[in-house]
Write a protein that holds these residues in place. Structure first.
Motif, PDB file in Angstrom:
ATOM      1  N   SER A  85      10.315  -3.296  -8.996  1.00  0.00           N
ATOM      2  CA  SER A  85      10.434  -2.594  -7.717  1.00  0.00           C
ATOM      3  C   SER A  85       9.093  -2.020  -7.288  1.00  0.00           C
ATOM      4  CB  SER A  85      11.479  -1.481  -7.812  1.00  0.00           C
ATOM      5  OG  SER A  85      11.042  -0.423  -8.647  1.00  0.00           O
ATOM      6  N   MET A  86       8.322  -1.521  -8.263  1.00  0.00           N
ATOM      7  CA  MET A  86       7.018  -0.948  -7.961  1.00  0.00           C
ATOM      8  C   MET A  86       6.097  -1.980  -7.322  1.00  0.00           C
ATOM      9  SD  MET A  86       3.661  -1.081  -9.283  1.00  0.00           S
ATOM     10  CE  MET A  86       3.846  -1.457 -11.019  1.00  0.00           C
ATOM     11  N   VAL A  87       6.076  -3.181  -7.884  1.00  0.00           N
ATOM     12  CA  VAL A  87       5.197  -4.236  -7.366  1.00  0.00           C
ATOM     13  C   VAL A  87       5.587  -4.603  -5.937  1.00  0.00           C
ATOM     14  CG1 VAL A  87       4.519  -6.652  -7.617  1.00  0.00           C
ATOM     15  CG2 VAL A  87       4.648  -5.176  -9.634  1.00  0.00           C
ATOM     16  N   ILE A  88       6.878  -4.819  -5.715  1.00  0.00           N
ATOM     17  CA  ILE A  88       7.343  -5.229  -4.390  1.00  0.00           C
ATOM     18  C   ILE A  88       7.119  -4.118  -3.364  1.00  0.00           C
ATOM     19  CG2 ILE A  88       9.345  -5.933  -3.027  1.00  0.00           C
ATOM     20  CD1 ILE A  88      10.490  -7.190  -5.586  1.00  0.00           C
ATOM     21  N   VAL A  89       7.489  -2.889  -3.722  1.00  0.00           N
ATOM     22  CA  VAL A  89       7.344  -1.758  -2.803  1.00  0.00           C
ATOM     23  C   VAL A  89       5.876  -1.494  -2.503  1.00  0.00           C
ATOM     24  CG1 VAL A  89       7.666   0.736  -2.550  1.00  0.00           C
ATOM     25  CG2 VAL A  89       9.527  -0.662  -3.443  1.00  0.00           C
ATOM     26  N   THR A  90       5.009  -1.632  -3.506  1.00  0.00           N
ATOM     27  CA  THR A  90       3.577  -1.427  -3.297  1.00  0.00           C
ATOM     28  C   THR A  90       3.013  -2.437  -2.312  1.00  0.00           C
ATOM     29  OG1 THR A  90       3.275  -0.508  -5.517  1.00  0.00           O
ATOM     30  CG2 THR A  90       1.322  -1.362  -4.420  1.00  0.00           C
ATOM     31  N   ILE A  91       3.401  -3.687  -2.460  1.00  0.00           N
ATOM     32  CA  ILE A  91       2.945  -4.725  -1.530  1.00  0.00           C
ATOM     33  C   ILE A  91       3.391  -4.404  -0.111  1.00  0.00           C
ATOM     34  CG2 ILE A  91       3.201  -7.154  -0.881  1.00  0.00           C
ATOM     35  CD1 ILE A  91       3.395  -7.798  -3.883  1.00  0.00           C
ATOM     36  N   LEU A  92       4.663  -4.010   0.041  1.00  0.00           N
ATOM     37  CA  LEU A  92       5.191  -3.675   1.370  1.00  0.00           C
ATOM     38  C   LEU A  92       4.462  -2.479   1.976  1.00  0.00           C
ATOM     39  CD1 LEU A  92       9.047  -4.099   0.833  1.00  0.00           C
ATOM     40  CD2 LEU A  92       7.595  -5.443   2.358  1.00  0.00           C
ATOM     41  N   GLN A  93       4.236  -1.453   1.169  1.00  0.00           N
ATOM     42  CA  GLN A  93       3.597  -0.249   1.695  1.00  0.00           C
ATOM     43  C   GLN A  93       2.123  -0.477   2.011  1.00  0.00           C
ATOM     44  OE1 GLN A  93       4.547   2.856  -1.134  1.00  0.00           O
ATOM     45  NE2 GLN A  93       6.502   3.277  -0.145  1.00  0.00           N
ATOM     46  N   LEU A  94       1.440  -1.249   1.192  1.00  0.00           N
ATOM     47  CA  LEU A  94       0.048  -1.588   1.495  1.00  0.00           C
ATOM     48  C   LEU A  94      -0.043  -2.409   2.775  1.00  0.00           C
ATOM     49  CD1 LEU A  94      -1.611  -2.459  -1.936  1.00  0.00           C
ATOM     50  CD2 LEU A  94      -2.389  -0.759  -0.284  1.00  0.00           C
ATOM     51  N   LEU A  95       0.885  -3.358   2.930  1.00  0.00           N
ATOM     52  CA  LEU A  95       0.920  -4.175   4.137  1.00  0.00           C
ATOM     53  C   LEU A  95       1.215  -3.308   5.356  1.00  0.00           C
ATOM     54  CD1 LEU A  95       0.708  -7.052   5.215  1.00  0.00           C
ATOM     55  CD2 LEU A  95       3.163  -7.328   4.807  1.00  0.00           C
ATOM     56  N   GLN A  96       2.155  -2.369   5.197  1.00  0.00           N
ATOM     57  CA  GLN A  96       2.500  -1.452   6.289  1.00  0.00           C
ATOM     58  C   GLN A  96       1.294  -0.596   6.667  1.00  0.00           C
ATOM     59  OE1 GLN A  96       6.219   0.843   6.014  1.00  0.00           O
ATOM     60  NE2 GLN A  96       5.030   2.693   6.474  1.00  0.00           N
ATOM     61  N   LEU A  97       0.619  -0.050   5.668  1.00  0.00           N
ATOM     62  CA  LEU A  97      -0.541   0.795   5.915  1.00  0.00           C
ATOM     63  C   LEU A  97      -1.651  -0.004   6.597  1.00  0.00           C
ATOM     64  CD1 LEU A  97      -1.130   3.777   5.297  1.00  0.00           C
ATOM     65  CD2 LEU A  97      -2.331   3.037   3.249  1.00  0.00           C
ATOM     66  N   SER A  98      -1.835  -1.243   6.154  1.00  0.00           N
ATOM     67  CA  SER A  98      -2.878  -2.096   6.719  1.00  0.00           C
ATOM     68  C   SER A  98      -2.605  -2.407   8.192  1.00  0.00           C
ATOM     69  CB  SER A  98      -2.972  -3.390   5.922  1.00  0.00           C
ATOM     70  OG  SER A  98      -3.949  -4.251   6.455  1.00  0.00           O
ATOM     71  N   ILE A  99      -1.356  -2.715   8.511  1.00  0.00           N
ATOM     72  CA  ILE A  99      -0.987  -3.034   9.895  1.00  0.00           C
ATOM     73  C   ILE A  99      -1.087  -1.796  10.780  1.00  0.00           C
ATOM     74  CG2 ILE A  99       0.907  -3.772  11.406  1.00  0.00           C
ATOM     75  CD1 ILE A  99       1.873  -5.547   9.079  1.00  0.00           C
ATOM     76  N   LEU A 100      -0.544  -0.679  10.308  1.00  0.00           N
ATOM     77  CA  LEU A 100      -0.541   0.535  11.120  1.00  0.00           C
ATOM     78  C   LEU A 100      -1.944   1.084  11.356  1.00  0.00           C
ATOM     79  CD1 LEU A 100       2.498   0.344  10.763  1.00  0.00           C
ATOM     80  CD2 LEU A 100       2.538   2.774  10.226  1.00  0.00           C
ATOM     81  N   ALA A 101      -2.857   0.875  10.400  1.00  0.00           N
ATOM     82  CA  ALA A 101      -4.239   1.349  10.566  1.00  0.00           C
ATOM     83  C   ALA A 101      -4.930   0.665  11.733  1.00  0.00           C
ATOM     84  CB  ALA A 101      -5.026   1.109   9.285  1.00  0.00           C
ATOM     85  N   ARG A 102      -4.401  -0.476  12.151  1.00  0.00           N
ATOM     86  CA  ARG A 102      -4.988  -1.222  13.268  1.00  0.00           C
ATOM     87  C   ARG A 102      -4.336  -0.879  14.602  1.00  0.00           C
ATOM     88  NH1 ARG A 102      -5.959  -3.753   8.635  1.00  0.00           N
ATOM     89  NH2 ARG A 102      -7.713  -5.185   8.473  1.00  0.00           N
ATOM     90  N   TYR A 103      -3.229  -0.136  14.565  1.00  0.00           N
ATOM     91  CA  TYR A 103      -2.541   0.271  15.795  1.00  0.00           C
ATOM     92  C   TYR A 103      -2.614   1.778  16.048  1.00  0.00           C
ATOM     93  CZ  TYR A 103      -0.470  -4.375  16.291  1.00  0.00           C
ATOM     94  OH  TYR A 103      -0.282  -5.727  16.470  1.00  0.00           O
ATOM     95  N   LEU A 104      -2.755   2.555  14.980  1.00  0.00           N
ATOM     96  CA  LEU A 104      -2.778   4.003  15.115  1.00  0.00           C
ATOM     97  C   LEU A 104      -4.191   4.542  14.945  1.00  0.00           C
ATOM     98  CD1 LEU A 104       0.404   4.949  13.031  1.00  0.00           C
ATOM     99  CD2 LEU A 104       0.255   4.282  15.426  1.00  0.00           C
ATOM    100  N   GLU A 105      -4.408   5.759  15.430  1.00  0.00           N
ATOM    101  CA  GLU A 105      -5.704   6.421  15.326  1.00  0.00           C
ATOM    102  C   GLU A 105      -5.765   7.280  14.063  1.00  0.00           C
ATOM    103  OE1 GLU A 105      -8.235   5.953  17.383  1.00  0.00           O
ATOM    104  OE2 GLU A 105      -7.032   4.522  18.545  1.00  0.00           O
ATOM    105  N   PRO A 106      -6.970   7.595  13.559  1.00  0.00           N
ATOM    106  CA  PRO A 106      -7.090   8.506  12.418  1.00  0.00           C
ATOM    107  C   PRO A 106      -6.374   9.834  12.652  1.00  0.00           C
ATOM    108  CG  PRO A 106      -9.194   7.436  12.821  1.00  0.00           C
ATOM    109  CD  PRO A 106      -8.296   7.033  13.945  1.00  0.00           C
ATOM    110  N   THR A 107      -6.383  10.298  13.918  1.00  0.00           N
ATOM    111  CA  THR A 107      -5.700  11.555  14.248  1.00  0.00           C
ATOM    112  C   THR A 107      -4.200  11.458  13.991  1.00  0.00           C
ATOM    113  OG1 THR A 107      -7.349  12.006  15.955  1.00  0.00           O
ATOM    114  CG2 THR A 107      -5.316  13.267  16.059  1.00  0.00           C
ATOM    115  N   ASP A 108      -3.601  10.285  14.254  1.00  0.00           N
ATOM    116  CA  ASP A 108      -2.167  10.104  14.006  1.00  0.00           C
ATOM    117  C   ASP A 108      -1.850  10.257  12.520  1.00  0.00           C
ATOM    118  OD1 ASP A 108      -1.484   9.569  16.681  1.00  0.00           O
ATOM    119  OD2 ASP A 108      -2.082   7.475  16.470  1.00  0.00           O
ATOM    120  N   PHE A 109      -2.699   9.664  11.684  1.00  0.00           N
ATOM    121  CA  PHE A 109      -2.491   9.789  10.240  1.00  0.00           C
ATOM    122  C   PHE A 109      -2.765  11.215   9.772  1.00  0.00           C
ATOM    123  CE2 PHE A 109      -3.195   5.196  10.641  1.00  0.00           C
ATOM    124  CZ  PHE A 109      -2.153   4.714   9.882  1.00  0.00           C
TER     125      PHE A 109
END
Length: 478
Positions: free
Chosen positions: A17-41
């Motif tokens: 579960s750790m491996v799968i969830v980590t991949i999903l969360q890293l992918l989510q973080l990577s995608i959102l970093a390109r749509y959201l501003e540093p201020t949002d985070f």
């Protein structure tokens, strides 16, 4: 199934579960970093500090007492369940009341509505929290792993959709609520089916033994959360939300191996420690294995992150996050200290000494708060905060391990020598990989990381097989 087999099965399922969830969360973080501003985070980081701090008061801190106590009646579980619900409702109301004051303190009006929306998470979590604890107590890690994977995937879809649709920071808020709701509903269903159905009764007299444990747990969690996040609170107030955004994204990268690898060990270790709490030899053996295995897993990953921070940040977050890369270089070593200190907390809880954890976190929170306030007052940079945390993790962190050795009667000589050995080996490997990649002069970050990863694996794998083989054999014999 024996305790040994249950523990091994738990590690396997939690790892999957750790491996799968980590991949999903890293992918989510990577995608959102390109749509959201540093201020949002940065805004979300402050929101999570408030919500996370409040969650320490859920059910008066007695959930872990369910794992510590080996015999609990259905009547006690029912009373604890309704305590969970009432605590969740009360916390939601308190956060709603405090939301305007928190927004005023930071001079950010958006925090009011965001906190009011997120306050519902307390009620949502309360519905299934006890059944999640019971699944952990009974070592039902296969079911827990499946739920974690499903809810992470569901949350990922929600986050990406709302970020792409232009909802800004609300994409992060909705994703968190989605994951909490899906997890709580599933654990509630499993709990009612496999554990117990709570009766409509609350007997305060049956919970007296839980409160002494729970109050220290509640105090420890709240103080621990403040000390773990006081850096973000102070940065947000003294420098600004953009600085918090850069800093928090650096911690997100560091926390990934900690938040995913550590629970593989600690989630299984806590109930195992509790079951052998009266067998000193077994307790010492299991604790040694926990820390040594953690060092073999976390130290090389964090060392790699430190040496290749610029490439990793560019790949994961894209352009514009260079300041985050500088922070990752330093914070990776802070993460190593955190990773190896975590099993001590599980050991203390398993021994029923929640009071020790409470007083320790008071001391740690005081040390961090004073140090970071002074550093920010004079330097006003997030880089200075990173170096201050590194100094604290080395100096104050040594005191923590001394306490664990004293209270748990744990032999630390073997652990210390093992850590020094692993640290020197992994730093040397990471340094060599960096020199080799720079010599080859690859320009694409993804190619640099792939080549560095191959070099590190080629050097680290033989070390594990030739040098750490006795540790792996001792694990099999447990």
């Amino acid at each position: 199934m024996s305790l040994k087999n249950n523990a091994i099965s738990g590690v396997k399922w939690t790892t999957v579960s750790m491996v799968i969830v980590t991949i999903l969360q890293l992918l989510q973080l990577s995608i959102l970093a390109r749509y959201l501003e540093p201020t949002d985070f940065g805004l979300m980081a402050i929101l999570m500090v408030v919500i996370g701090f409040s969650q320490a008061f859920m059910d008066m801190g007695v959930s872990n007492a369910i794992i510590h106590r080996q015999k609990i009646s259905n009547s006690q579980l029912s009373s604890l369940y309704w305590l969970n619900i009432l605590s969740g409702i009360l916390l939601a109301i308190i956060v709603i009341i405090l939301a305007p004051l928190i927004a005023s303190f930071y001079g950010e009006a958006r925090l009011t509505n965001l906190l009011m929306i997120l306050s519902s998470v307390f009620i949502i979590v309360a519905l299934g929290n006890q059944y999640r604890i019971l699944c952990q107590k009974e070592l039902m890690f296969n079911l827990m792993a499946k739920i974690e994977v499903f809810t992470a995937f569901f949350s990922f879809i929600v986050a990406v959709y709302f970020a792409y649709s232009g909802w800004g920071v609300y994409a992060l808020v909705f994703a968190m609520l989605t994951q909490a709701l899906a997890s709580s509903v599933l654990f509630l269903y499993l709990g009612l089916k496999n554990h117990h159905v709570p009766t409509f009764s609350y007997k305060h007299s049956e919970l007296k033994g839980f409160y002494s444990f729970g109050l220290f747990q509640m105090g420890e969690k709240s103080v621990n959360y403040v000390s773990a996040n006081i850096d973000k609170l102070l940065i947000g107030k003294m420098i600004g939300f953009q600085a918090v955004g850069f800093y928090n994204m650096a911690w997100q990268l560091i926390i990934f191996p900690l938040a995913k690898i550590n629970p593989v060990i600690n989630k299984v270790a806590f109930p195992v420690y509790a079951k052998v709490q009266n067998d000193q030899e077994a307790l010492n053996r299991y604790y040694n294995l926990s820390v040594k295995v953690l060092s073999l897993l976390t130290v090389p990953i964090l060392a790699f992150l430190s040496f290749f921070a610029s490439d990793v940040v560019l790949i994961v977050f894209g352009e514009g996050w260079e300041k985050t890369a500088i922070l990752v270089t330093v914070l990776a070593f802070v993460g190593i200290g955190k990773a190896l200190g975590n099993p001590g907390g599980a050991l203390i809880l398993a021994l029923g000494r929640a009071d020790i954890g409470f007083w320790w976190n008071i001391f740690w929170a005081f040390s961090v708060s004073i140090t970071l306030f002074v550093v920010l007052l004079y330097f006003k940079t997030v880089e200075a905060v990173a170096f201050a945390l590194l100094a604290l993790s080395v100096t104050v962190g040594m005191i923590w391990h001394f306490l664990i050795a004293k209270i748990g009667r744990i032999s630390y000589l073997g652990i210390s020598l093992h850590f020094i050995k692993v640290f020197i080996v992994t730093i040397t490997i990471a340094w060599f990989a960096k020199q080799f990649v720079d010599f080859v002069q690859l320009e694409m970050p993804i190619l640099r990381i792939l080549l560095a990863g191959v070099v590190c694996l080629m050097l680290y794998a033989p070390y594990l097989f030739l040098v750490e083989k006795p540790l792996l054999k001792s694990f099999k014999k447990e």
